[in-house]
Write a protein that holds these residues in place. Structure first.
Motif, PDB file in Angstrom:
ATOM      1  N   ALA A 250      -3.895  10.162  -9.401  1.00 22.60           N
ATOM      2  CA  ALA A 250      -3.360   9.323 -10.478  1.00 22.60           C
ATOM      3  C   ALA A 250      -2.583   8.146  -9.911  1.00 22.60           C
ATOM      4  O   ALA A 250      -2.682   7.024 -10.408  1.00 22.60           O
ATOM      5  CB  ALA A 250      -2.459  10.157 -11.390  1.00 22.60           C
ATOM      6  N   THR A 251      -1.834   8.386  -8.845  1.00 25.23           N
ATOM      7  CA  THR A 251      -1.085   7.307  -8.195  1.00 25.23           C
ATOM      8  C   THR A 251      -2.025   6.258  -7.617  1.00 25.23           C
ATOM      9  O   THR A 251      -1.774   5.062  -7.743  1.00 25.23           O
ATOM     10  CB  THR A 251      -0.184   7.881  -7.079  1.00 25.23           C
ATOM     11  N   VAL A 252      -3.105   6.696  -7.012  1.00 30.76           N
ATOM     12  CA  VAL A 252      -4.086   5.761  -6.457  1.00 30.76           C
ATOM     13  C   VAL A 252      -4.718   4.931  -7.579  1.00 30.76           C
ATOM     14  O   VAL A 252      -4.903   3.715  -7.433  1.00 30.76           O
ATOM     15  CB  VAL A 252      -5.164   6.513  -5.645  1.00 30.76           C
ATOM     16  N   GLN A 253      -5.013   5.556  -8.709  1.00 30.91           N
ATOM     17  CA  GLN A 253      -5.599   4.816  -9.830  1.00 30.91           C
ATOM     18  C   GLN A 253      -4.621   3.786 -10.404  1.00 30.91           C
ATOM     19  O   GLN A 253      -5.023   2.679 -10.753  1.00 30.91           O
ATOM     20  CB  GLN A 253      -6.055   5.787 -10.928  1.00 30.91           C
ATOM     21  N   VAL A 254      -3.346   4.150 -10.479  1.00 30.66           N
ATOM     22  CA  VAL A 254      -2.342   3.191 -10.948  1.00 30.66           C
ATOM     23  C   VAL A 254      -2.249   2.020  -9.980  1.00 30.66           C
ATOM     24  O   VAL A 254      -2.199   0.852 -10.391  1.00 30.66           O
ATOM     25  CB  VAL A 254      -0.963   3.873 -11.120  1.00 30.66           C
ATOM     26  N   ARG A 255      -2.252   2.317  -8.688  1.00 35.99           N
ATOM     27  CA  ARG A 255      -2.220   1.249  -7.685  1.00 35.99           C
ATOM     28  C   ARG A 255      -3.420   0.329  -7.830  1.00 35.99           C
ATOM     29  O   ARG A 255      -3.292  -0.891  -7.799  1.00 35.99           O
ATOM     30  CB  ARG A 255      -2.189   1.842  -6.283  1.00 35.99           C
ATOM     31  N   ASN A 256      -4.607   0.906  -8.020  1.00 39.29           N
ATOM     32  CA  ASN A 256      -5.812   0.096  -8.183  1.00 39.29           C
ATOM     33  C   ASN A 256      -5.714  -0.809  -9.403  1.00 39.29           C
ATOM     34  O   ASN A 256      -6.116  -1.983  -9.351  1.00 39.29           O
ATOM     35  CB  ASN A 256      -7.045   0.992  -8.285  1.00 39.29           C
ATOM     36  N   LYS A 257      -5.185  -0.296 -10.496  1.00 39.83           N
ATOM     37  CA  LYS A 257      -5.027  -1.108 -11.710  1.00 39.83           C
ATOM     38  C   LYS A 257      -4.009  -2.225 -11.487  1.00 39.83           C
ATOM     39  O   LYS A 257      -4.192  -3.340 -11.961  1.00 39.83           O
ATOM     40  CB  LYS A 257      -4.594  -0.242 -12.896  1.00 39.83           C
ATOM     41  N   LEU A 258      -2.928  -1.928 -10.770  1.00 38.35           N
ATOM     42  CA  LEU A 258      -1.932  -2.955 -10.489  1.00 38.35           C
ATOM     43  C   LEU A 258      -2.509  -4.064  -9.615  1.00 38.35           C
ATOM     44  O   LEU A 258      -2.268  -5.252  -9.861  1.00 38.35           O
ATOM     45  CB  LEU A 258      -0.705  -2.347  -9.821  1.00 38.35           C
ATOM     46  N   VAL A 259      -3.277  -3.686  -8.603  1.00 39.29           N
ATOM     47  CA  VAL A 259      -3.894  -4.687  -7.731  1.00 39.29           C
ATOM     48  C   VAL A 259      -4.896  -5.521  -8.513  1.00 39.29           C
ATOM     49  O   VAL A 259      -4.950  -6.743  -8.374  1.00 39.29           O
ATOM     50  CB  VAL A 259      -4.562  -4.008  -6.511  1.00 39.29           C
ATOM     51  N   GLU A 260      -5.668  -4.874  -9.374  1.00 42.16           N
ATOM     52  CA  GLU A 260      -6.642  -5.593 -10.202  1.00 42.16           C
ATOM     53  C   GLU A 260      -5.941  -6.577 -11.135  1.00 42.16           C
ATOM     54  O   GLU A 260      -6.379  -7.731 -11.285  1.00 42.16           O
ATOM     55  CB  GLU A 260      -7.446  -4.575 -11.014  1.00 42.16           C
ATOM     56  N   ALA A 261      -4.846  -6.136 -11.761  1.00 46.32           N
ATOM     57  CA  ALA A 261      -4.098  -7.028 -12.653  1.00 46.32           C
ATOM     58  C   ALA A 261      -3.488  -8.194 -11.886  1.00 46.32           C
ATOM     59  O   ALA A 261      -3.501  -9.344 -12.342  1.00 46.32           O
ATOM     60  CB  ALA A 261      -3.003  -6.245 -13.370  1.00 46.32           C
ATOM     61  N   TYR A 262      -2.965  -7.931 -10.690  1.00 48.14           N
ATOM     62  CA  TYR A 262      -2.398  -8.983  -9.860  1.00 48.14           C
ATOM     63  C   TYR A 262      -3.453 -10.023  -9.489  1.00 48.14           C
ATOM     64  O   TYR A 262      -3.218 -11.228  -9.591  1.00 48.14           O
ATOM     65  CB  TYR A 262      -1.781  -8.386  -8.582  1.00 48.14           C
ATOM     66  N   LYS A 263      -4.619  -9.572  -9.086  1.00 44.61           N
ATOM     67  CA  LYS A 263      -5.707 -10.493  -8.736  1.00 44.61           C
ATOM     68  C   LYS A 263      -6.133 -11.331  -9.926  1.00 44.61           C
ATOM     69  O   LYS A 263      -6.415 -12.515  -9.791  1.00 44.61           O
ATOM     70  CB  LYS A 263      -6.908  -9.726  -8.169  1.00 44.61           C
ATOM     71  N   GLU A 264      -6.174 -10.690 -11.096  1.00 46.69           N
ATOM     72  CA  GLU A 264      -6.553 -11.422 -12.306  1.00 46.69           C
ATOM     73  C   GLU A 264      -5.518 -12.483 -12.655  1.00 46.69           C
ATOM     74  O   GLU A 264      -5.868 -13.604 -13.007  1.00 46.69           O
ATOM     75  CB  GLU A 264      -6.707 -10.438 -13.459  1.00 46.69           C
ATOM     76  N   ILE A 265      -4.251 -12.154 -12.516  1.00 49.00           N
ATOM     77  CA  ILE A 265      -3.191 -13.125 -12.802  1.00 49.00           C
ATOM     78  C   ILE A 265      -3.230 -14.277 -11.802  1.00 49.00           C
ATOM     79  O   ILE A 265      -3.093 -15.435 -12.164  1.00 49.00           O
ATOM     80  CB  ILE A 265      -1.814 -12.433 -12.798  1.00 49.00           C
ATOM     81  N   MET A 266      -3.461 -13.950 -10.542  1.00 49.16           N
ATOM     82  CA  MET A 266      -3.485 -14.987  -9.515  1.00 49.16           C
ATOM     83  C   MET A 266      -4.695 -15.911  -9.638  1.00 49.16           C
ATOM     84  O   MET A 266      -4.661 -17.048  -9.185  1.00 49.16           O
ATOM     85  CB  MET A 266      -3.466 -14.353  -8.113  1.00 49.16           C
ATOM     86  N   SER A 267      -5.761 -15.434 -10.241  1.00 46.23           N
ATOM     87  CA  SER A 267      -6.955 -16.262 -10.403  1.00 46.23           C
ATOM     88  C   SER A 267      -6.906 -17.126 -11.666  1.00 46.23           C
ATOM     89  O   SER A 267      -7.801 -17.942 -11.877  1.00 46.23           O
ATOM     90  CB  SER A 267      -8.216 -15.403 -10.403  1.00 46.23           C
ATOM     91  N   MET A 268      -5.886 -16.975 -12.489  1.00 47.14           N
ATOM     92  CA  MET A 268      -5.756 -17.790 -13.702  1.00 47.14           C
ATOM     93  C   MET A 268      -5.421 -19.228 -13.350  1.00 47.14           C
ATOM     94  O   MET A 268      -4.592 -19.471 -12.471  1.00 47.14           O
ATOM     95  CB  MET A 268      -4.657 -17.233 -14.612  1.00 47.14           C
ATOM     96  N   PRO A 269      -6.051 -20.151 -14.036  1.00 47.19           N
ATOM     97  CA  PRO A 269      -5.706 -21.561 -13.784  1.00 47.19           C
ATOM     98  C   PRO A 269      -4.328 -21.908 -14.341  1.00 47.19           C
ATOM     99  O   PRO A 269      -3.918 -21.373 -15.370  1.00 47.19           O
ATOM    100  CB  PRO A 269      -6.795 -22.326 -14.518  1.00 47.19           C
ATOM    101  N   VAL A 270      -3.637 -22.758 -13.626  1.00 44.65           N
ATOM    102  CA  VAL A 270      -2.284 -23.138 -14.053  1.00 44.65           C
ATOM    103  C   VAL A 270      -2.325 -24.358 -14.935  1.00 44.65           C
ATOM    104  O   VAL A 270      -3.004 -25.268 -14.823  1.00 44.65           O
ATOM    105  CB  VAL A 270      -1.394 -23.412 -12.815  1.00 44.65           C
TER     106      VAL A 270
END
Length: 110
Positions: free
Chosen positions: A90-110
């Motif tokens: 479960a911890t690994v899955q939470v980490r994966n979701k956090l990394v995915e969300a971070y990548k998505e936020i970083m790829s957003m245009p400013v």
């Protein structure tokens, strides 16, 4: 997929009513329920600490069983090992979701 903190907490509370209380589920859901105003980093740290303690308990029980301690049964050891395994996954899955969300936020245009 949008996941809000409040909806996630409500879902966890709903599911906690359906699960029989034991060491793993009741402890983690109580930590989440009691941290409504606390820092996310603190919540994450508590969750990782809980997983760490489950793994340490599992390792201790395994060692005691191997050494021939009659107070530790095989079934208790297997249950402790499975609790630690589920918590880690479960911890690994939470980490994966956090990394995915971070990548998505970083790829957003400013």
């Amino acid at each position: 997929m949008q996941i809000g903190a409040n909806s996630l907490l409500q879902e966890m509370q709903t599911l906690s009513g359906e699960i029989k209380p034991n060491g793993l589920t009741s402890g983690i859901t109580q930590q989440v329920a009691n941290t409504s105003g606390s820092d996310f980093g603190q919540l994450l740290s508590q969750a990782v600490g809980s997983v760490n303690s489950l793994q340490a308990n599992s390792s201790s029980m395994q060692t005691r069983l191997d050494m021939g301690d009659t107070r530790v049964t095989l079934s208790d050891t297997v249950i402790a090992r499975e609790k630690a395994s589920v918590a880690f996954e479960a911890t690994v899955q939470v980490r994966n979701k956090l990394v995915e969300a971070y990548k998505e936020i970083m790829s957003m245009p400013v």
